[in-house]
Scaffold this motif. Structure first.
Motif, short mmCIF file in Angstrom:
data_model
loop_
_atom_site.label_atom_id
_atom_site.label_comp_id
_atom_site.label_asym_id
_atom_site.label_seq_id
_atom_site.Cartn_x
_atom_site.Cartn_y
_atom_site.Cartn_z
N LYS A 122 0.86 -1.18 0.00
CA LYS A 122 0.00 0.00 0.00
C LYS A 122 0.89 1.23 0.00
CE LYS A 122 -2.27 1.27 3.66
NZ LYS A 122 -3.07 1.34 4.92
N LEU A 123 0.34 2.35 -0.43
CA LEU A 123 1.08 3.61 -0.42
C LEU A 123 0.65 4.44 0.79
CD1 LEU A 123 0.88 4.62 -4.21
CD2 LEU A 123 2.65 3.30 -3.05
N CYS A 124 1.60 5.06 1.46
CA CYS A 124 1.32 5.88 2.63
C CYS A 124 2.08 7.20 2.51
CB CYS A 124 1.75 5.19 3.92
SG CYS A 124 0.96 3.61 4.21
N LYS A 125 1.42 8.29 2.87
CA LYS A 125 2.06 9.60 2.84
C LYS A 125 2.80 9.82 4.16
CE LYS A 125 0.98 14.49 2.05
NZ LYS A 125 -0.06 15.46 1.71
N VAL A 126 3.99 10.43 4.08
CA VAL A 126 4.78 10.70 5.27
C VAL A 126 4.27 11.98 5.94
CG1 VAL A 126 7.10 11.17 6.15
CG2 VAL A 126 6.79 9.56 4.27
N LYS A 127 3.79 11.84 7.17
CA LYS A 127 3.26 12.98 7.93
C LYS A 127 4.34 13.63 8.80
CE LYS A 127 -1.14 12.82 6.77
NZ LYS A 127 -1.79 13.93 6.06
N LYS A 161 6.16 3.23 -0.29
CA LYS A 161 5.49 1.98 -0.65
C LYS A 161 5.81 0.98 0.46
CE LYS A 161 5.22 -1.19 -4.61
NZ LYS A 161 5.75 -1.43 -5.97
N VAL A 162 4.78 0.54 1.17
CA VAL A 162 4.97 -0.32 2.35
C VAL A 162 4.51 -1.73 2.04
CG1 VAL A 162 4.33 -0.67 4.77
CG2 VAL A 162 4.63 1.65 3.90
N ASP A 163 5.41 -2.71 2.32
CA ASP A 163 5.02 -4.12 2.23
C ASP A 163 4.16 -4.41 3.46
OD1 ASP A 163 5.09 -7.01 2.72
OD2 ASP A 163 6.47 -7.08 1.03
N VAL A 227 1.06 11.80 -3.51
CA VAL A 227 1.81 11.30 -4.66
C VAL A 227 1.60 9.79 -4.80
CG1 VAL A 227 4.11 11.05 -5.69
CG2 VAL A 227 3.53 13.13 -4.44
N ILE A 228 1.24 9.31 -6.01
CA ILE A 228 0.97 7.88 -6.20
C ILE A 228 1.90 7.23 -7.22
CG2 ILE A 228 -1.45 8.00 -5.48
CD1 ILE A 228 -2.22 8.11 -8.45
N ASP A 235 1.63 4.06 -9.46
CA ASP A 235 2.12 2.79 -8.92
C ASP A 235 0.99 1.85 -8.54
OD1 ASP A 235 4.07 1.04 -8.27
OD2 ASP A 235 4.72 2.01 -6.43
N ILE A 236 -0.25 2.35 -8.58
CA ILE A 236 -1.41 1.53 -8.23
C ILE A 236 -2.40 1.54 -9.40
CG2 ILE A 236 -1.29 1.84 -5.73
CD1 ILE A 236 -3.44 4.06 -6.10
N ASP A 237 -3.28 0.56 -9.40
CA ASP A 237 -4.32 0.51 -10.42
C ASP A 237 -5.41 1.51 -10.04
OD1 ASP A 237 -5.58 -0.43 -12.72
OD2 ASP A 237 -6.78 -1.86 -11.58
#
Length: 259
Positions: A122-127, A161-163, A227-228, A235-237
């Motif tokens: 999954k994608l995560c934004k850095v806060k 991008k986090v596993d 940002v994706i 990076d995602i569908d």
């Protein structure tokens, strides 16, 4: 005198994007405390009953969840009011289905079906990116994760991008001009485009100018930009419509063609 938090929510006070019927009852499920804010999340009962139509009522949702059949980010969740949010991966092993929660251009959650391979991350934004106890560096992410000892190139507002299974960072997308992004708040929520320009205002909100794939330009606050991908490739569908907002006339003509 009030004692503790309110545990109920009237249906008329529920977020508009849940799309609950105004006359379908008095009450709505109030999301439990979790990684996403109340008005930026979707409880599992609404997801399974109203969106995926796997249950007819709340009791059936509870029966499904108590059999430990539903996972959010590869963790079994049995709370019917657990708040799933933007970019979360919902997996149902029995049907071998995986879904990602995204926004459409009208600000509603889209339960978008994805492949098993894409469900691994999954994608995560850095806060936040700072030093913690004993000088250990860490980053705090948009889904309330905290990851220690990140790559020093990762800064605030970047996307990682986090596993999901290992909770390790496997990639990073910098918050730079030329990268593709999705808008997660404000009037342009759900739109996808490429960052064109970053406008700085001392003591006020930074404004980001974005252009979508149809050449339409719009501007929003920095906090709404997620940002994706790197470059113009996500990076995602993406869900149907690819994050392009249609005008009223275009929507009408599309409906006429469909009918």
């Amino acid at each position: 005198m009030a004692r503790g938090i309110k545990r109920h929510m009237k249906r008329i006070a529920a977020p508009k994007h849940w799309m609950l019927g105004k006359l379908d009852g008095v009450w709505a499920p109030k999301p439990s405390a979790g990684p996403h804010k109340l008005r930026e999340s979707l409880p599992l009962v609404v997801l399974l009953r109203n969106r995926l139509k796997y249950a007819l009522n709340g009791k059936e949702v509870k029966t499904i969840l108590m059999q430990r059949l539903v996972q959010v980010d590869h963790k079994v969740r049995t709370d019917t009011k657990y708040p799933a949010g933007f970019m979360d991966v919902i997996s149902i092993e029995k049907t071998n289905e995986h879904f990602r929660l995204l926004f459409d251009v009208k600000g509603r959650f889209v339960v978008h079906k994805i492949s098993e391979k894409e469900a691994q991350f999954k994608l995560c934004k850095v806060k936040k990116a700072q030093l913690g106890a004993r000088g250990q560096p860490y980053v705090a992410l948009s889904d309330s994760r905290t990851i220690r000892f990140p790559d020093p190139v990762i800064k605030v507002n970047d996307t990682v991008k986090v596993d999901i299974k290992t909770n390790k960072i496997v990639g990073v997308h910098k918050f730079d001009v030329g990268n593709v992004c999705m808008i997660t708040g404000g009037h342009n929520i759900g739109r996808v485009g490429v960052i064109q320009h970053r406008e700085k205002h001392e003591g006020s909100y930074e404004i980001i100018h974005v252009k979508d794939s149809k050449g339409q330009s719009f501007a929003t606050r920095l906090g709404n930009v997620f940002v994706i991908g790197t470059g113009s490739k996500a990076d995602i569908d993406l869900p149907r419509g690819r994050g392009v907002k249609l005008s009223i006339v275009e929507e009408q003509s599309r409906r006429e063609r469909r009918n």
